[in-house]
Design a protein around this motif. Structure first.
Motif, PDB file in Angstrom:
ATOM      1  N   TRP A 120       0.765  -1.236   0.000  1.00  0.00           N
ATOM      2  CA  TRP A 120       0.000   0.000   0.000  1.00  0.00           C
ATOM      3  C   TRP A 120       0.803   1.297   0.000  1.00  0.00           C
ATOM      4  CZ3 TRP A 120       0.301   3.170   4.323  1.00  0.00           C
ATOM      5  CH2 TRP A 120       0.735   2.588   5.505  1.00  0.00           C
ATOM      6  N   LYS A 121       2.099   1.258   0.243  1.00  0.00           N
ATOM      7  CA  LYS A 121       2.883   2.503   0.231  1.00  0.00           C
ATOM      8  C   LYS A 121       4.293   2.332  -0.342  1.00  0.00           C
ATOM      9  CE  LYS A 121       4.790   2.309   4.878  1.00  0.00           C
ATOM     10  NZ  LYS A 121       5.068   3.070   6.079  1.00  0.00           N
ATOM     11  N   LYS A 122       4.517   1.198  -0.978  1.00  0.00           N
ATOM     12  CA  LYS A 122       5.828   0.936  -1.568  1.00  0.00           C
ATOM     13  C   LYS A 122       5.676   0.793  -3.078  1.00  0.00           C
ATOM     14  CE  LYS A 122       7.574  -1.342   2.540  1.00  0.00           C
ATOM     15  NZ  LYS A 122       8.110  -2.591   3.103  1.00  0.00           N
ATOM     16  N   VAL A 123       6.639   1.348  -3.797  1.00  0.00           N
ATOM     17  CA  VAL A 123       6.624   1.301  -5.261  1.00  0.00           C
ATOM     18  C   VAL A 123       7.988   0.807  -5.730  1.00  0.00           C
ATOM     19  CG1 VAL A 123       6.404   2.649  -7.381  1.00  0.00           C
ATOM     20  CG2 VAL A 123       4.987   3.225  -5.382  1.00  0.00           C
ATOM     21  N   LYS A 124       7.961  -0.216  -6.575  1.00  0.00           N
ATOM     22  CA  LYS A 124       9.184  -0.704  -7.215  1.00  0.00           C
ATOM     23  C   LYS A 124       9.086  -0.323  -8.694  1.00  0.00           C
ATOM     24  CE  LYS A 124      11.001  -4.808  -6.417  1.00  0.00           C
ATOM     25  NZ  LYS A 124      12.377  -4.617  -5.982  1.00  0.00           N
ATOM     26  N   ILE A 125      10.152   0.269  -9.200  1.00  0.00           N
ATOM     27  CA  ILE A 125      10.203   0.626 -10.615  1.00  0.00           C
ATOM     28  C   ILE A 125      11.375  -0.109 -11.255  1.00  0.00           C
ATOM     29  CG2 ILE A 125      10.564   2.477 -12.290  1.00  0.00           C
ATOM     30  CD1 ILE A 125       8.966   4.284 -10.533  1.00  0.00           C
ATOM     31  N   SER A 126      11.100  -0.736 -12.393  1.00  0.00           N
ATOM     32  CA  SER A 126      12.125  -1.419 -13.181  1.00  0.00           C
ATOM     33  C   SER A 126      12.206  -0.750 -14.550  1.00  0.00           C
ATOM     34  CB  SER A 126      11.765  -2.892 -13.389  1.00  0.00           C
ATOM     35  OG  SER A 126      11.720  -3.558 -12.162  1.00  0.00           O
ATOM     36  N   LEU A 127      13.425  -0.563 -15.009  1.00  0.00           N
ATOM     37  CA  LEU A 127      13.664   0.043 -16.314  1.00  0.00           C
ATOM     38  C   LEU A 127      14.512  -0.887 -17.172  1.00  0.00           C
ATOM     39  CD1 LEU A 127      14.477   3.617 -15.044  1.00  0.00           C
ATOM     40  CD2 LEU A 127      12.594   3.053 -16.587  1.00  0.00           C
ATOM     41  N   MET A 128      14.062  -1.078 -18.413  1.00  0.00           N
ATOM     42  CA  MET A 128      14.773  -1.872 -19.391  1.00  0.00           C
ATOM     43  C   MET A 128      14.223  -1.471 -20.759  1.00  0.00           C
ATOM     44  SD  MET A 128      14.815  -6.019 -19.924  1.00  0.00           S
ATOM     45  CE  MET A 128      13.253  -6.140 -20.777  1.00  0.00           C
ATOM     46  N   THR A 129      15.059  -1.488 -21.756  1.00  0.00           N
ATOM     47  CA  THR A 129      14.611  -1.199 -23.114  1.00  0.00           C
ATOM     48  C   THR A 129      14.235  -2.519 -23.774  1.00  0.00           C
ATOM     49  OG1 THR A 129      15.976   0.781 -23.213  1.00  0.00           O
ATOM     50  CG2 THR A 129      15.265  -0.149 -25.322  1.00  0.00           C
ATOM     51  N   HIS A 130      12.958  -2.690 -24.008  1.00  0.00           N
ATOM     52  CA  HIS A 130      12.431  -3.969 -24.475  1.00  0.00           C
ATOM     53  C   HIS A 130      12.896  -4.338 -25.879  1.00  0.00           C
ATOM     54  CE1 HIS A 130       9.988  -4.327 -20.900  1.00  0.00           C
ATOM     55  NE2 HIS A 130       9.773  -3.031 -21.022  1.00  0.00           N
ATOM     56  N   LYS A 131      13.087  -3.369 -26.748  1.00  0.00           N
ATOM     57  CA  LYS A 131      13.503  -3.658 -28.129  1.00  0.00           C
ATOM     58  C   LYS A 131      14.866  -4.357 -28.199  1.00  0.00           C
ATOM     59  CE  LYS A 131      10.408  -1.692 -30.927  1.00  0.00           C
ATOM     60  NZ  LYS A 131       9.820  -2.227 -32.111  1.00  0.00           N
ATOM     61  N   ILE A 132      15.722  -4.090 -27.200  1.00  0.00           N
ATOM     62  CA  ILE A 132      17.051  -4.705 -27.207  1.00  0.00           C
ATOM     63  C   ILE A 132      17.234  -5.670 -26.031  1.00  0.00           C
ATOM     64  CG2 ILE A 132      18.131  -2.849 -28.531  1.00  0.00           C
ATOM     65  CD1 ILE A 132      19.302  -1.788 -25.870  1.00  0.00           C
ATOM     66  N   ILE A 133      16.192  -5.860 -25.274  1.00  0.00           N
ATOM     67  CA  ILE A 133      16.212  -6.736 -24.095  1.00  0.00           C
ATOM     68  C   ILE A 133      17.432  -6.447 -23.230  1.00  0.00           C
ATOM     69  CG2 ILE A 133      15.951  -9.101 -23.249  1.00  0.00           C
ATOM     70  CD1 ILE A 133      14.985  -9.816 -26.095  1.00  0.00           C
ATOM     71  N   GLY A 134      17.535  -5.182 -22.851  1.00  0.00           N
ATOM     72  CA  GLY A 134      18.649  -4.755 -22.018  1.00  0.00           C
ATOM     73  C   GLY A 134      18.586  -3.265 -21.764  1.00  0.00           C
ATOM     74  N   LEU A 135      19.698  -2.727 -21.326  1.00  0.00           N
ATOM     75  CA  LEU A 135      19.776  -1.316 -20.955  1.00  0.00           C
ATOM     76  C   LEU A 135      20.241  -0.449 -22.120  1.00  0.00           C
ATOM     77  CD1 LEU A 135      21.291  -1.901 -17.439  1.00  0.00           C
ATOM     78  CD2 LEU A 135      19.028  -0.929 -17.918  1.00  0.00           C
ATOM     79  N   PHE A 136      19.669   0.733 -22.185  1.00  0.00           N
ATOM     80  CA  PHE A 136      19.965   1.731 -23.210  1.00  0.00           C
ATOM     81  C   PHE A 136      20.030   3.077 -22.500  1.00  0.00           C
ATOM     82  CE2 PHE A 136      18.344   4.289 -26.970  1.00  0.00           C
ATOM     83  CZ  PHE A 136      19.422   4.039 -27.805  1.00  0.00           C
ATOM     84  N   ASP A 137      20.546   4.098 -23.141  1.00  0.00           N
ATOM     85  CA  ASP A 137      20.638   5.437 -22.548  1.00  0.00           C
ATOM     86  C   ASP A 137      19.326   5.865 -21.885  1.00  0.00           C
ATOM     87  OD1 ASP A 137      23.006   5.281 -23.993  1.00  0.00           O
ATOM     88  OD2 ASP A 137      22.684   7.127 -25.100  1.00  0.00           O
ATOM     89  N   ASN A 138      18.215   5.570 -22.557  1.00  0.00           N
ATOM     90  CA  ASN A 138      16.905   5.999 -22.066  1.00  0.00           C
ATOM     91  C   ASN A 138      16.621   5.520 -20.643  1.00  0.00           C
ATOM     92  OD1 ASN A 138      16.522   7.066 -24.602  1.00  0.00           O
ATOM     93  ND2 ASN A 138      15.154   5.445 -25.290  1.00  0.00           N
ATOM     94  N   ASP A 139      17.081   4.353 -20.302  1.00  0.00           N
ATOM     95  CA  ASP A 139      16.809   3.811 -18.974  1.00  0.00           C
ATOM     96  C   ASP A 139      17.463   4.665 -17.890  1.00  0.00           C
ATOM     97  OD1 ASP A 139      15.341   1.434 -19.895  1.00  0.00           O
ATOM     98  OD2 ASP A 139      17.280   0.923 -20.780  1.00  0.00           O
ATOM     99  N   PHE A 140      18.640   5.146 -18.160  1.00  0.00           N
ATOM    100  CA  PHE A 140      19.343   5.967 -17.181  1.00  0.00           C
ATOM    101  C   PHE A 140      18.786   7.393 -17.148  1.00  0.00           C
ATOM    102  CE2 PHE A 140      22.058   2.423 -18.244  1.00  0.00           C
ATOM    103  CZ  PHE A 140      22.358   1.946 -16.979  1.00  0.00           C
ATOM    104  N   ILE A 141      18.369   7.888 -18.288  1.00  0.00           N
ATOM    105  CA  ILE A 141      17.706   9.200 -18.336  1.00  0.00           C
ATOM    106  C   ILE A 141      16.436   9.149 -17.488  1.00  0.00           C
ATOM    107  CG2 ILE A 141      16.446  10.799 -19.839  1.00  0.00           C
ATOM    108  CD1 ILE A 141      18.514   9.975 -22.068  1.00  0.00           C
ATOM    109  N   MET A 142      15.639   8.110 -17.684  1.00  0.00           N
ATOM    110  CA  MET A 142      14.400   7.956 -16.919  1.00  0.00           C
ATOM    111  C   MET A 142      14.679   7.790 -15.430  1.00  0.00           C
ATOM    112  SD  MET A 142      11.574   8.263 -18.638  1.00  0.00           S
ATOM    113  CE  MET A 142      10.362   7.384 -17.670  1.00  0.00           C
ATOM    114  N   ALA A 143      15.697   7.011 -15.078  1.00  0.00           N
ATOM    115  CA  ALA A 143      16.021   6.794 -13.664  1.00  0.00           C
ATOM    116  C   ALA A 143      16.331   8.117 -12.971  1.00  0.00           C
ATOM    117  CB  ALA A 143      17.188   5.823 -13.525  1.00  0.00           C
ATOM    118  N   VAL A 144      17.122   8.956 -13.598  1.00  0.00           N
ATOM    119  CA  VAL A 144      17.461  10.256 -13.011  1.00  0.00           C
ATOM    120  C   VAL A 144      16.207  11.130 -12.884  1.00  0.00           C
ATOM    121  CG1 VAL A 144      18.715  12.411 -13.438  1.00  0.00           C
ATOM    122  CG2 VAL A 144      19.882  10.224 -13.688  1.00  0.00           C
ATOM    123  N   LYS A 145      15.370  11.120 -13.885  1.00  0.00           N
ATOM    124  CA  LYS A 145      14.154  11.937 -13.838  1.00  0.00           C
ATOM    125  C   LYS A 145      13.163  11.394 -12.809  1.00  0.00           C
ATOM    126  CE  LYS A 145      14.665  13.934 -18.392  1.00  0.00           C
ATOM    127  NZ  LYS A 145      13.983  14.442 -19.566  1.00  0.00           N
TER     128      LYS A 145
END
Length: 117
Positions: free
Chosen positions: A82-107
């Motif tokens: 009820w008060k915890k949020v887990k966020i996962s970031l991954m670029t699905h097109k490449i099944i891994g990490l891309f610049d966008n994931d880190f941009i989103m994490a910072v934002k």
């Protein structure tokens, strides 16, 4: 090594595939900018956020949803206990990490920090 202040000014660009995901030594360039996030199998980054109540957690989720639409990069968002949020970031097109994931994490970190004030 890239800084948070550099990443927060960037915008996500569509990844159409055909590029290699960020792995190995290349991760050392990005990970210091998001130390609160955990690297999972060199495929995704995750972070847990804890709020004072359900309403605050939902306000955060809604702001992250707005950001995701604006950037056209959509994370996995899990509300639990009820008060915890887990966020996962991954670029699905490449099944891994891309610049966008880190941009989103910072934002996303920035949204969280602003809510905590």
């Amino acid at each position: 090594m890239v800084s948070q202040s550099v990443l927060i000014k960037k915008h996500c660009v569509p990844c159409e595939g055909g590029v290699d995901p960020i792995k190995g030594e290349k991760l050392k360039y990005y990970l210091p900018a998001v130390p609160e996030w955990t690297l999972i199998d060199e495929m995704k980054i995750e972070r847990d956020f804890v709020f004072k109540d359900f309403k605050e957690a939902m306000a955060f989720i809604n702001q992250v949803a707005d950001l995701a639409e604006e950037e056209q990069h959509h994370p996995h968002i899990f509300l639990h206990n009820w008060k915890k949020v887990k966020i996962s970031l991954m670029t699905h097109k490449i099944i891994g990490l891309f610049d966008n994931d880190f941009i989103m994490a910072v934002k996303i970190n920035n949204i969280f920090s602003n809510l905590q004030r």
